[in-house]
Structures are given as structure tokens and as C-alpha cells.
Design a protein around this motif. Structure first.
Motif, PDB file in Angstrom:
ATOM      1  N   GLN A 101      33.297  37.948  43.275  1.00  0.00           N
ATOM      2  CA  GLN A 101      32.587  36.464  43.222  1.00  0.00           C
ATOM      3  C   GLN A 101      31.971  36.624  41.977  1.00  0.00           C
ATOM      4  N   THR A 102      31.389  35.143  42.027  1.00  0.00           N
ATOM      5  CA  THR A 102      30.683  34.893  40.701  1.00  0.00           C
ATOM      6  C   THR A 102      29.017  35.699  40.674  1.00  0.00           C
ATOM      7  N   GLY A 103      28.907  36.253  39.522  1.00  0.00           N
ATOM      8  CA  GLY A 103      27.678  36.906  39.315  1.00  0.00           C
ATOM      9  C   GLY A 103      27.941  38.356  39.598  1.00  0.00           C
ATOM     10  N   SER A 104      29.265  38.852  40.025  1.00  0.00           N
ATOM     11  CA  SER A 104      29.164  40.181  40.620  1.00  0.00           C
ATOM     12  C   SER A 104      29.446  41.306  39.531  1.00  0.00           C
ATOM     13  N   GLY A 105      29.385  40.851  38.294  1.00  0.00           N
ATOM     14  CA  GLY A 105      29.363  41.681  37.063  1.00  0.00           C
ATOM     15  C   GLY A 105      30.721  42.094  36.610  1.00  0.00           C
ATOM     16  N   LYS A 106      31.666  41.192  36.680  1.00  0.00           N
ATOM     17  CA  LYS A 106      33.011  41.305  36.090  1.00  0.00           C
ATOM     18  C   LYS A 106      32.952  41.313  34.407  1.00  0.00           C
ATOM     19  N   THR A 107      32.292  40.377  33.973  1.00  0.00           N
ATOM     20  CA  THR A 107      32.213  40.156  32.350  1.00  0.00           C
ATOM     21  C   THR A 107      31.643  41.371  32.039  1.00  0.00           C
ATOM     22  N   TYR A 108      30.419  41.881  32.608  1.00  0.00           N
ATOM     23  CA  TYR A 108      29.454  42.960  32.133  1.00  0.00           C
ATOM     24  C   TYR A 108      30.559  44.026  32.245  1.00  0.00           C
TER      25      TYR A 108
HETATM   26  N1  LIG Z   1      26.279  47.547  36.555  1.00  0.00           N
HETATM   27  C1  LIG Z   1      25.268  46.335  36.281  1.00  0.00           C
HETATM   28  N2  LIG Z   1      24.018  46.949  35.961  1.00  0.00           N
HETATM   29  C2  LIG Z   1      23.049  45.913  35.593  1.00  0.00           C
HETATM   30  N3  LIG Z   1      23.318  44.847  35.508  1.00  0.00           N
HETATM   31  C3  LIG Z   1      24.314  44.191  35.940  1.00  0.00           C
HETATM   32  C4  LIG Z   1      25.505  45.134  36.332  1.00  0.00           C
HETATM   33  N4  LIG Z   1      26.507  44.251  36.637  1.00  0.00           N
HETATM   34  C5  LIG Z   1      26.340  43.151  36.478  1.00  0.00           C
HETATM   35  N5  LIG Z   1      24.947  42.941  36.056  1.00  0.00           N
HETATM   36  C6  LIG Z   1      24.274  41.786  35.754  1.00  0.00           C
HETATM   37  O1  LIG Z   1      24.563  40.739  36.664  1.00  0.00           O
HETATM   38  C7  LIG Z   1      24.382  39.434  36.081  1.00  0.00           C
HETATM   39  C8  LIG Z   1      25.929  38.940  36.184  1.00  0.00           C
HETATM   40  O2  LIG Z   1      27.092  39.765  35.738  1.00  0.00           O
HETATM   41  P1  LIG Z   1      28.152  38.830  35.257  1.00  0.00           P
HETATM   42  O3  LIG Z   1      28.130  37.849  34.498  1.00  0.00           O
HETATM   43  O4  LIG Z   1      28.861  40.110  34.533  1.00  0.00           O
HETATM   44  O5  LIG Z   1      28.947  38.665  36.569  1.00  0.00           O
HETATM   45  P2  LIG Z   1      30.578  37.943  36.593  1.00  0.00           P
HETATM   46  O6  LIG Z   1      31.158  38.419  37.845  1.00  0.00           O
HETATM   47  O7  LIG Z   1      31.041  38.063  35.229  1.00  0.00           O
HETATM   48  O8  LIG Z   1      30.138  36.340  36.907  1.00  0.00           O
HETATM   49  P3  LIG Z   1      31.196  35.245  36.917  1.00  0.00           P
HETATM   50  O9  LIG Z   1      32.096  35.518  37.774  1.00  0.00           O
HETATM   51  O10 LIG Z   1      30.219  34.109  37.099  1.00  0.00           O
HETATM   52  O11 LIG Z   1      31.475  35.339  35.454  1.00  0.00           O
HETATM   53  C9  LIG Z   1      24.441  39.554  34.630  1.00  0.00           C
HETATM   54  O12 LIG Z   1      23.083  39.397  34.089  1.00  0.00           O
HETATM   55  C10 LIG Z   1      24.741  41.193  34.493  1.00  0.00           C
HETATM   56  O13 LIG Z   1      23.656  41.690  33.193  1.00  0.00           O
END
Ligand SMILES: Nc1ncnc2c1ncn2[C@@H]1O[C@H](COP(=O)(O)OP(=O)(O)OP(=O)(O)O)[C@@H](O)[C@H]1O
Length: 643
Positions: free
Chosen positions: A620-627
């Protein structure tokens, strides 16, 4: 004039009545003939004028322009008319002609010509262009007035007839009487055949007789000649002399003689008619008395003779009519020729007019040019005045400059004298300096000798130094020879070592080849291991709480090492509140990026070995995929052999 040329043409046969289409040769011939005739007439006129006015002294064959110059003031014209017909122009006026304007003299002459009834000309004909009309007028005048009593009588008669009562006012009575006397002396004109040249109207005026008598006088009635009349017509004269009533009393022998002889043929028609009239009147007087047979026979014979003459007259008239028609056709053809010539002349006139127009244009241009040149002359005169003024100014300046120059010369002379004195002083100083310089030269020569000695000493020392250097060089050559020997020795040793190393390197290449084979085998085995691990692998990464989130509300209850994950559902009770999931591996919230990469690193090595690999993130959105997917120091961690 035209009549003469016509006759001439008729005589020479240049124009035939059947000449309907006039060709060029005929036209040219006609023109030449006309030109020759006109030239002859002009010569005759010149001769005539010279004879009348010897003071004129016109040259034979004088040109039209010469005649124009002679006649243009009208004096000669008035004089001609006064000579031919004294009193035609007022003598007092004529004597003062030199004071009159030229046109006035010409006007008087033309008025007199009008009164006489002769063809005239216009002022313009006399002043410019062709003189043909003027010459024609003079020629007519000459022809009419030049004919005296012994001359062309019928022309004089015609002139009188044409002039009429009007012209008689101006003519002297004696002159008219003289000419009428000439006419009267002609007697029966018909017997001479001259009346044919006079028109019918003129003839009627001149001869106011009955029509019947005119017929009798006509030359076409086959009248006998005067000689014949004298010879055989006396009998009819005698008959005519008989009184009324005597025809019946004439003896038969005499009547038979008259009828048998040729007297009837030779008798005048008037006598015959008198006989007829006499017989008829006598028969009327006698009334019921029968006319004697012999008289009736004479009457019939006379009537037959008259009828014969009338028929001859009719035939003659027909012949004349045909002749006139032929002449009319000839005139028509001549008219056409003249029209053709007139057309050509009008074209030439047009050309001449064009040339005249061109000349006028050029004249205007020349006048404009002349004006411009005059303006140039005025301008040049102004420039000349200005130049003269400038020259005078320059002269003054030159005078001033000359004076200045003289003053300057005086100054320069003074300055030159002063300079000469200064130069003399300088020369003395320079002589002193020269003496001193010579002393210095001597001193320098002595110094140079000393220097030479020192330099020779130095040369000697250098020579010894050079000898030492040469010796050292020879020694160095010896050393270099020994070094060369040593180098050759060393090279030999190195080549032996190189051959030894080559054999060793070959062994190493063989070993490396074996190593590659082993390495390929290793890679194959490695990928087989990756396949054995699973073509599709599922990992779970649990994101830690972000700053500001409540850490107590986690649903993760247990994370196993073997990929187990237990999730709590607080909204449900009992067994359903816990759910167990099984994955290849579960990364907890504390797992770092390096840990995650280390687990995926073998897959990247497989990519480098040529296998297809796909890694994607889901959540889901913001779950950390891009990270998770973005890990910058990824390649730093690759083994060195893959780089
Ligand atoms: N393992 C982690 N440790 C610390 N911070 C994290 C971790 N995973 C994600 N975050 C933080 O959570 C936030 C959301 O992460 P991210 O943008 O990667 O989510 P996403 O799934 O890619 O969102 P979207 O689907 O909206 O692109 C970011 O601020 C990121 O720094």
C-alpha cells in the motif's frame, strides 16, 4: 494648258479609249509628257515676261522660285494687266505701287482677273508651294490677250462671250469694239468650222438667231463650199430673187435643168428652204389653183435633198456623240491617273509635312539649347567676374605673402649668421674633444695590449684544460666499451630468463584456462542452486513506525526465522484474531538496507551470468516500496570478479 496636253496625248496615242487599267508605265509616260509640256509653257512665259519687261532679265528656264521672287509683290502682275488691258488697274495706284503692301497689289490683280472672268489663283499659291496655278493664270492671260487681230480669233470671241456685260465695264470701249469687229468680220462662222470650240450657251449669246437658222449655219449640214456656191449655185440665187407667184411661171426647161443638174446637191440649205417657202407661199396665195406638176416635182426634189441633209446631220451628230463619249472615257481614265498621282503626291506631302514637323521640333530643341547656352554664357560671365575678383584677392594675398617672405628671409639671414657663429664655437669645442679623444685612443690601445697578453695567458690555460678533457674522454670511451660488453652479457642472461618465464607463463595460461572452465562450471552450479531455491520468491519487509506514529498499535505479533509471520486482528476474537503467514523470508522493522540487498544479491549475479530476473515491490501507499528498491551503494557490494 490641259487642252493642249490632252491634244498632245491624243496625237501621240499614249492613252487609248480602251485603257481601263492604267499601268505604271503609262502613268510615268503621262507624267513625263505633262512635265515636259509644263516646262515648255514655263519657258514660254519667261520669254513673254522678258519681252514685256526687259528690265526683269529672267534667265531662260527660270525656276518657279525665281518667278515667285519676281511676281510676289504683285507689281509685275498689275503692270502685265495694264499693258494687256490699259486701265484695268488704276494708273495712279500703280505708279505708287512700291509704297503699297505686296498683298494689296496682288489683291488688285486678282480683282481685275475676277472682273475679266479669267481663272485666278490664291495668295497662298503665290507665297508658297507649287506655282502651278499662278503660271496657269499667266498662261491663260497671255493666251487670251496675246491674240491680236491676226491671231487666234476664236479665243478672243470666247473671251468676250465669257466676260459678258460685267467685264465690259472695265474694258475700254475701243478694245471691245475692236474685238467685236473681228467677230463680225468672220461672217458665217459655221462655214469655217470655228464655232465648234465655243460652248452652246456662248454660241446662243453670240448668235441670237432662230434655231432653224442656226441649224442652217451648222457645219454639219453638208453645206457646199464657197467656190462651189460661186460656180453652180447662181441658179438658185436667181430663183431666190424671183418674186412670189413666179415659180409657176418658170419655164419647164429651166426647172428640168435645175432638177437634172447637180445644183441641188451644191445649193446652200438656206436657198433650198427659201425655195420651199416660196413655193408653199405661192400655193397658199393661189388657193384652189392646182400647182403645176413640174413645180411639185421641184418641191419634192428639194424636200428630198433637205431630208437627205437632215439624215446626214443626224448621222453626223451620232458620230460626234460617240466621239464625245470616247473622249469622256479618256478623260475619266486620265482623271483616275491624276487621282492616283494626287494620292502619291498627298503621301509625299504627308512625308514632307512630317519632315517639316521634325525640323520644327529640332528647331525648338535648338532654340532651347541656345537658351541653355546663353544661360551658360551668363553663368560663365559671372564665374569669370568671380574669378577676376578671386585673382585680385589672390594677388593681394600674394603681395602680403611676399612681404612676409622677405621679412622671414631677413630673419633667417640674421638667424643664419648667429647660427654660423654658434657653429664656429661648436667646431672649436669639437676640435678640443677630438684631441682628447685621440689621447683616449692611445690609452685604450695600451689597455688593449695588456688585455691581449692576459687573453693569451688564458688561452694557454684553456688549451691545457682541453687536453685534460680529451684524455678524460678517451678514458670514458674505454669505460663505455667495457659497459657494452657487460650489457651484452646481461642481455644474454635476460633472454635466458625470458624463455624460462615463457615456459612458466604457458603453464599459467593452461592453469587459467582450466580455471575458466572451473569457473563456468561453478556459475552453472550456482544458478542451479538459485533455481533450487525457487524461481518465485516472496519476501516481506515490515516498515518501522515513522516519527509521530503510535508504536503501541502494531498488528505484528511474531516474526519467525523461517519466514513465518503472525498478524493480530483486534476486531476479531478467538482463533480468528491471529493469522499465520508463510514467506521465503521476513525482514523485520529493524532490518537494514544492506541485509535486504544481501539476500537479493545472488539474483543480481544471475543477471550478470545471463539469466532473466524480475524484482518488483508490492504494497500500500507509504509502505516503503521505493525506499526498499532504491539502494545506492548496491554495486559497491558486488564481488570483484563481476566488475
Ligand atoms: N525500513 C524503513 N526504515 C525507515 N523508514 C522507512 C522504511 N521504509 C519506509 N520508510 C519511510 O516511509 C516513508 C514511505 O516510504 P515509501 O515512500 O518508500 O513508501 P511507498 O510504498 O514507496 O509509497 P508509495 O506507494 O506512495 O510510493 C518514507 O518516508 C520512508 O523513508
Amino acid at each position: 494648258m490641259s487642252s493642249q496636253s490632252e491634244d498632245h496625248t491624243h496625237e501621240s496615242g499614249e492613252f487609248s479609249s480602251s485603257n481601263e487599267t492604267v499601268n505604271r508605265d503609262v502613268v510615268e509616260q503621262t507624267v513625263n509628257t505633262n512635265v515636259e509640256a509644263e516646262a515648255k509653257q514655263q519657258d514660254d512665259l519667261v520669254e513673254w515676261l522678258n519681252s514685256m519687261f526687259p528690265s526683269l532679265s529672267l534667265p531662260p528656264g527660270a525656276s518657279e522660285e525665281e518667278l515667285r521672287a519676281c511676281l510676289i509683290d504683285g507689281t509685275i502682275l498689275c503692270s502685265i494687266l495694264n499693258r494687256l488691258s490699259p486701265g484695268s488697274v488704276d494708273e495712279e495706284v500703280c505708279s505708287d505701287l512700291s509704297l503699297e503692301p505686296c498683298s494689296e497689289n496682288v489683291n488688285r490683280f486678282l480683282a481685275a482677273m475676277d472682273e475679266i472672268g479669267l481663272p485666278r489663283f490664291e495668295h497662298l499659291d503665290l507665297e508658297q508651294g507649287s506655282m502651278a496655278k499662278v503660271l496657269k493664270c499667266l498662261w491663260t492671260l497671255k493666251a487670251r490677250f496675246n491674240s491680236n487681230v491676226g491671231g487666234d480669233d476664236i479665243q478672243i470671241t470666247s473671251l468676250i462671250a465669257k466676260s459678258g456685260n460685267h467685264s465690259r465695264k472695265r474694258w475700254k470701249i475701243s478694245e471691245v469694239e475692236r474685238i467685236e469687229g473681228i467677230v463680225a468680220s468672220q461672217g458665217d462662222l459655221s462655214s469655217h468650222g470655228r464655232l465648234s470650240t465655243v460652248s452652246g450657251e456662248e454660241r446662243r449669246k453670240m448668235l441670237p438667231e432662230s434655231k432653224f437658222q442656226c441649224v442652217l449655219r451648222s457645219n454639219v449640214m453638208s453645206e457646199p463650199s464657197a467656190a462651189l456656191m460661186h460656180h453652180v449655185g447662181h441658179k438658185f440665187h436667181e430663183v431666190f430673187q424671183l418674186k412670189q407667184g413666179h415659180y409657176a411661171d418658170l419655164p419647164p426647161a429651166k426647172i428640168s435643168e435645175m432638177m437634172k443638174s447637180n445644183s441641188l446637191d451644191n445649193a446652200p440649205t438656206q436657198s433650198l428652204l427659201s425655195v420651199v417657202n416660196g413655193i408653199l407661199e405661192e400655193s397658199f396665195e393661189r388657193k384652189n389653183v392646182e400647182m403645176p406638176h413640174r413645180v411639185a416635182s421641184l418641191l419634192r426634189k428639194v424636200m428630198q435633198e433637205i431630208e437627205r441633209r437632215i439624215s446626214n446631220q443626224a448621222e453626223h451628230l451620232r458620230t460626234q456623240n460617240n466621239l464625245y463619249k470616247a473622249r469622256e472615257e479618256r478623260y475619266q481614265s486620265r482623271l483616275r491617273v491624276l487621282e492616283t498621282l494626287a494620292t502619291g503626291t498627298s503621301e509625299e506631302t504627308q512625308i514632307v509635312m512630317n519632315q517639316l514637323q521634325h525640323i520644327k521640333t529640332e528647331k525648338i530643341k535648338m532654340e532651347e539649347k541656345k537658351k541653355i547656352e546663353e544661360q551658360d554664357v551668363v553663368r560663365l560671365m559671372k564665374e569669370k567676374d568671380r574669378g577676376v575678383f578671386e585673382i585680385s584677392a589672390l594677388k593681394q594675398e600674394l603681395e602680403i605673402a611676399k612681404k612676409t617672405y622677405e621679412q622671414r628671409c631677413l630673419q633667417l639671414e640674421t638667424h643664419a649668421k648667429e647660427s654660423e657663429v654658434k657653429l664656429q664655437e661648436k667646431l672649436n669645442e669639437l676640435e678640443c674633444l677630438l684631441t682628447e679623444s685621440r689621447k683616449r685612443v692611445k690609452e685604450l690601445e695600451a689597455f688593449s695590449e695588456l688585455k691581449c697578453e692576459s687573453w693569451s695567458k688564458k688561452e694557454h690555460s684553456y688549451q691545457s684544460f682541453m687536453d685534460y678533457q680529451f684524455r678524460a674522454l678517451r678514458e670514458l670511451k674505454v669505460y663505455s666499451e667495457s659497459f657494452k660488453l657487460e650489457i651484452l652479457e646481461t642481455q644474454r642472461g635476460y633472454s635466458e630468463e625470458f624463455s624460462h618465464l615463457g615456459s612458466k607463463l604457458k603453464g599459467l595460461a593452461d592453469a587459467a584456462e582450466n580455471y575458466h572452465m572451473v569457473l563456468a562450471e561453478n556459475r552453472r552450479l550456482y544458478n542451479e542452486v538459485q533455481d533450487l531455491k525457487g524461481n518465485i520468491r516472496v519476501y516481506v519487509r515490515i516498515r518501522p513506525f515513522l516519527p509521530g506514529q503510535n508504536k503501541k498499535q502494531t498488528t505484528i505479533e511474531y516474526i519467525g526465522e523461517n519466514g513465518e509471520l503472525v498478524v493480530v486482528n483486534p476486531s476479531k476474537q478467538g482463533k480468528d484474531s491471529h493469522r499465520l503467514f508463510k514467506f521465503n523470508k521476513v525482514f523485520g522493522p529493524s532490518a537494514t538496507q544492506e541485509e535486504v540487498f544481501l539476500d537479493t544479491q545472488p539474483l543480481i549475479r544471475s543477471v550478470l551470468d545471463g539469466f532473466n530476473v524480475c524484482i518488483f515491490a508490492y504494497g500500500q501507499t507509504g509502505s516503503g516500496k521505493t525506499y526498499t528498491m532504491v539502494y545506492k551503494p548496491l554495486f559497491i557490494l558486488l564481488p570483484a570478479r563481476y566488475l
